[in-house]
Scaffold this motif. Structure first.
Motif, PDB file in Angstrom:
ATOM      1  N   ILE A 171       0.857  -1.194   0.000  1.00 61.46           N
ATOM      2  CA  ILE A 171       0.000   0.000   0.000  1.00 61.46           C
ATOM      3  C   ILE A 171       0.883   1.229   0.000  1.00 61.46           C
ATOM      4  N   ASP A 172       0.388   2.306  -0.600  1.00 63.01           N
ATOM      5  CA  ASP A 172       1.079   3.584  -0.515  1.00 63.01           C
ATOM      6  C   ASP A 172       0.039   4.690  -0.425  1.00 63.01           C
ATOM      7  N   LEU A 173       0.471   5.820   0.124  1.00 63.85           N
ATOM      8  CA  LEU A 173      -0.418   6.966   0.349  1.00 63.85           C
ATOM      9  C   LEU A 173      -0.614   7.734  -0.955  1.00 63.85           C
ATOM     10  N   LEU A 174      -1.302   7.094  -1.874  1.00 62.86           N
ATOM     11  CA  LEU A 174      -1.509   7.622  -3.211  1.00 62.86           C
ATOM     12  C   LEU A 174      -2.998   7.747  -3.494  1.00 62.86           C
ATOM     13  N   GLY A 175      -3.321   8.618  -4.455  1.00 59.80           N
ATOM     14  CA  GLY A 175      -4.687   8.745  -4.931  1.00 59.80           C
ATOM     15  C   GLY A 175      -4.758   8.421  -6.402  1.00 59.80           C
ATOM     16  N   VAL A 176      -5.961   8.396  -6.930  1.00 57.79           N
ATOM     17  CA  VAL A 176      -6.139   8.092  -8.353  1.00 57.79           C
ATOM     18  C   VAL A 176      -5.411   9.103  -9.227  1.00 57.79           C
ATOM     19  N   GLU A 177      -5.211  10.318  -8.715  1.00 55.22           N
ATOM     20  CA  GLU A 177      -4.522  11.354  -9.491  1.00 55.22           C
ATOM     21  C   GLU A 177      -3.045  11.048  -9.718  1.00 55.22           C
ATOM     22  N   HIS A 178      -2.506  10.035  -9.011  1.00 51.70           N
ATOM     23  CA  HIS A 178      -1.100   9.664  -9.164  1.00 51.70           C
ATOM     24  C   HIS A 178      -0.892   8.556 -10.194  1.00 51.70           C
ATOM     25  N   LEU A 179      -1.946   8.095 -10.834  1.00 53.21           N
ATOM     26  CA  LEU A 179      -1.804   7.039 -11.832  1.00 53.21           C
ATOM     27  C   LEU A 179      -0.866   7.406 -12.983  1.00 53.21           C
ATOM     28  N   PRO A 180      -0.766   8.676 -13.407  1.00 56.46           N
ATOM     29  CA  PRO A 180       0.186   8.988 -14.480  1.00 56.46           C
ATOM     30  C   PRO A 180       1.643   8.663 -14.152  1.00 56.46           C
ATOM     31  N   LEU A 181       1.967   8.417 -12.889  1.00 57.74           N
ATOM     32  CA  LEU A 181       3.323   7.999 -12.527  1.00 57.74           C
ATOM     33  C   LEU A 181       3.575   6.531 -12.884  1.00 57.74           C
ATOM     34  N   PHE A 182       2.526   5.820 -13.320  1.00 59.22           N
ATOM     35  CA  PHE A 182       2.607   4.376 -13.586  1.00 59.22           C
ATOM     36  C   PHE A 182       2.187   4.070 -15.027  1.00 59.22           C
ATOM     37  N   CYS A 185       1.528   0.154 -16.757  1.00 60.97           N
ATOM     38  CA  CYS A 185       2.111  -0.613 -15.649  1.00 60.97           C
ATOM     39  C   CYS A 185       1.271  -1.806 -15.224  1.00 60.97           C
ATOM     40  N   PHE A 186      -0.032  -1.637 -15.089  1.00 62.45           N
ATOM     41  CA  PHE A 186      -0.874  -2.629 -14.415  1.00 62.45           C
ATOM     42  C   PHE A 186      -1.629  -3.497 -15.418  1.00 62.45           C
ATOM     43  N   ASP A 187      -1.689  -4.778 -15.109  1.00 62.04           N
ATOM     44  CA  ASP A 187      -2.487  -5.700 -15.922  1.00 62.04           C
ATOM     45  C   ASP A 187      -3.976  -5.554 -15.627  1.00 62.04           C
ATOM     46  N   VAL A 188      -4.293  -5.243 -14.375  1.00 62.27           N
ATOM     47  CA  VAL A 188      -5.686  -5.084 -13.940  1.00 62.27           C
ATOM     48  C   VAL A 188      -5.748  -3.910 -12.975  1.00 62.27           C
ATOM     49  N   ILE A 189      -6.748  -3.049 -13.153  1.00 60.96           N
ATOM     50  CA  ILE A 189      -6.996  -1.954 -12.216  1.00 60.96           C
ATOM     51  C   ILE A 189      -8.441  -2.056 -11.735  1.00 60.96           C
ATOM     52  N   PHE A 190      -8.605  -2.009 -10.420  1.00 61.27           N
ATOM     53  CA  PHE A 190      -9.926  -1.931  -9.808  1.00 61.27           C
ATOM     54  C   PHE A 190     -10.154  -0.489  -9.355  1.00 61.27           C
ATOM     55  N   LEU A 191     -11.230   0.117  -9.849  1.00 58.58           N
ATOM     56  CA  LEU A 191     -11.606   1.480  -9.478  1.00 58.58           C
ATOM     57  C   LEU A 191     -13.024   1.403  -8.918  1.00 58.58           C
ATOM     58  N   MET A 192     -13.112   1.179  -7.610  1.00 61.34           N
ATOM     59  CA  MET A 192     -14.412   0.904  -6.990  1.00 61.34           C
ATOM     60  C   MET A 192     -14.719   1.965  -5.936  1.00 61.34           C
ATOM     61  N   GLY A 193     -15.907   2.595  -6.082  1.00 65.55           N
ATOM     62  CA  GLY A 193     -16.320   3.602  -5.119  1.00 65.55           C
ATOM     63  C   GLY A 193     -15.528   4.891  -5.192  1.00 65.55           C
ATOM     64  N   VAL A 194     -15.031   5.230  -6.370  1.00 67.70           N
ATOM     65  CA  VAL A 194     -14.157   6.405  -6.527  1.00 67.70           C
ATOM     66  C   VAL A 194     -14.696   7.408  -7.536  1.00 67.70           C
ATOM     67  N   ILE A 195     -15.192   6.934  -8.673  1.00 66.79           N
ATOM     68  CA  ILE A 195     -15.404   7.802  -9.833  1.00 66.79           C
ATOM     69  C   ILE A 195     -16.384   8.940  -9.546  1.00 66.79           C
ATOM     70  N   LEU A 205     -10.784   8.477 -15.925  1.00 68.20           N
ATOM     71  CA  LEU A 205     -10.771   7.209 -16.658  1.00 68.20           C
ATOM     72  C   LEU A 205      -9.642   7.180 -17.683  1.00 68.20           C
ATOM     73  N   ARG A 206      -9.303   8.318 -18.262  1.00 65.00           N
ATOM     74  CA  ARG A 206      -8.163   8.369 -19.182  1.00 65.00           C
ATOM     75  C   ARG A 206      -6.853   8.110 -18.448  1.00 65.00           C
ATOM     76  N   ASP A 207      -6.750   8.602 -17.213  1.00 58.93           N
ATOM     77  CA  ASP A 207      -5.563   8.294 -16.407  1.00 58.93           C
ATOM     78  C   ASP A 207      -5.476   6.795 -16.113  1.00 58.93           C
ATOM     79  N   VAL A 208      -6.633   6.183 -15.847  1.00 60.02           N
ATOM     80  CA  VAL A 208      -6.665   4.735 -15.640  1.00 60.02           C
ATOM     81  C   VAL A 208      -6.190   4.014 -16.900  1.00 60.02           C
ATOM     82  N   LEU A 209      -6.687   4.456 -18.048  1.00 61.84           N
ATOM     83  CA  LEU A 209      -6.290   3.849 -19.326  1.00 61.84           C
ATOM     84  C   LEU A 209      -4.781   3.951 -19.525  1.00 61.84           C
ATOM     85  N   THR A 210      -4.208   5.109 -19.219  1.00 61.40           N
ATOM     86  CA  THR A 210      -2.765   5.315 -19.364  1.00 61.40           C
ATOM     87  C   THR A 210      -1.976   4.353 -18.486  1.00 61.40           C
ATOM     88  N   ALA A 211      -2.483   4.079 -17.292  1.00 58.30           N
ATOM     89  CA  ALA A 211      -1.760   3.226 -16.345  1.00 58.30           C
ATOM     90  C   ALA A 211      -1.922   1.739 -16.630  1.00 58.30           C
TER      91      ALA A 211
END
Length: 320
Positions: A171-182, A185-195, A205-211
């Motif tokens: 775990i790290d003290l990160l938010g969804v806004e930090h996804l552009p740092l990755f 990177c990820f094979d699977v992303i779960f975005l639950m209770g956030v959007i 969602l574009r940041d999620v796509l980038t990651a």
């Protein structure tokens, strides 16, 4: 950063390391708001479970017979320091943690469309105390990285996994806004209770796509309003007493957001109304809960006069 070596080389390592150090300096301050969660976590670090089972509805961390009654009472006292418990259930050395959300119900809805997680690098955005991360661990991933900016939830997960010692979870003290740092990177992303907490959901969602790695999968779960039209509610202040809510979509609206963000094979695979069967007050979360968020005698309407919440689930894929 025990997880860094498990990420692809093209991750923005320098920026991520600098951010991690900054956040660690912040969370390790000797101030009341940090110490109230750090100290019980440090006390629980003395315990290690001999048995961990993440395959069932209840995440089991340690059997009751692994410690005596006196030490179990010590564990209970420290676990109670993390109230309110939002996600669960957990069983820790025989202590049954009955959280506000019966989170196993959500996980059961995901299972029919869950991609193969074995050996995969996964992100759980807004992971809370890590209940879903532990459930993912049963599928033998390479890494599950939880993004969680809340001090309470961060230390709660650290305490639980300190006892469970599951090296594939971090775990790290990160938010969804930090996804552009990755990137990629990820094979699977779960975005639950956030959007619905994001002021610009399509950009998120574009940041999620980038990651996501090429061919990767995202599962998005959201609070929603009922209806078939592709529209979203924009509440004036709160929605179901929750602050910081921007757009609450219908299922078809969320699907359209994902298509416009660039995802392929977008599928709305589940939708259901919320109820106090799934979200309720317990001894481990003794504040207001779902029954307080809707009008007495009119459970189809929130206290603000809006349609009562549903939950919707959408899966999408990044082009391979």
């Amino acid at each position: 950063m025990e997880y860094l070596h498990l990420l692809p080389d093209h991750v923005r390592t320098d920026a991520l390391t600098a951010l991690h150090r900054e956040r660690q300096r912040w969370v390790n301050q000797d101030k009341k708001g940090f110490l109230r969660y750090r100290r019980p976590g440090e006390a629980l670090a003395a315990f290690r479970a001999g048995h961990v089972d993440c395959s069932g509805d209840t995440v089991v961390i340690g059997r009751a017979d692994e410690i005596d009654d006196q030490r179990r009472e010590e564990v209970r006292r420290h676990l109670l320091a993390f109230k309110p418990w939002r996600k669960g259930p957990f069983s820790v050395f025989g202590i049954e943690v009955d959280a506000e959300w019966r989170s196993h119900r959500k996980w059961q809805r995901l299972l029919p469309v869950l991609p193969d997680l074995a050996g995969k690098t996964i992100a759980d955005i807004g992971c809370n105390n890590g209940y879903y991360m532990f459930r993912m661990a049963a599928h033998r991933p390479r890494l599950v990285l939880g993004f969680e900016p809340s001090v309470q939830h961060y230390y709660c997960f650290k305490a639980l996994n300190g006892i469970a010692a599951m090296k594939e979870l971090a775990i790290d003290l990160l938010g969804v806004e930090h996804l552009p740092l990755f990137p990629a990177c990820f094979d699977v992303i779960f975005l639950m209770g956030v959007i619905y907490h994001r002021p610009s959901p399509v950009d998120t969602l574009r940041d999620v796509l980038t990651a996501l790695a090429p061919g990767g999968t995202v599962i998005v779960e959201s609070q929603a309003i009922p209806g078939d039209d592709p529209v979203a509610l924009f509440p004036a202040t709160t929605y179901a007493k929750a602050p910081g809510v921007y757009f609450v979509p219908t299922g078809s609206c969320l699907r359209n957001w994902m298509v416009k963000a660039g995802f392929e094979a977008v599928e709305l695979f589940c939708s259901h109304p919320m109820s106090s069967e799934e979200q309720r007050r317990t001894a481990w979360m003794d504040f207001e809960s779902y029954c307080d968020f809707v009008r007495p005698g009119d459970p189809q309407t929130t206290v603000e006069g809006y349609p009562a919440p549903h939950r919707v689930f959408v899966r999408g894929r990044k082009k391979g």
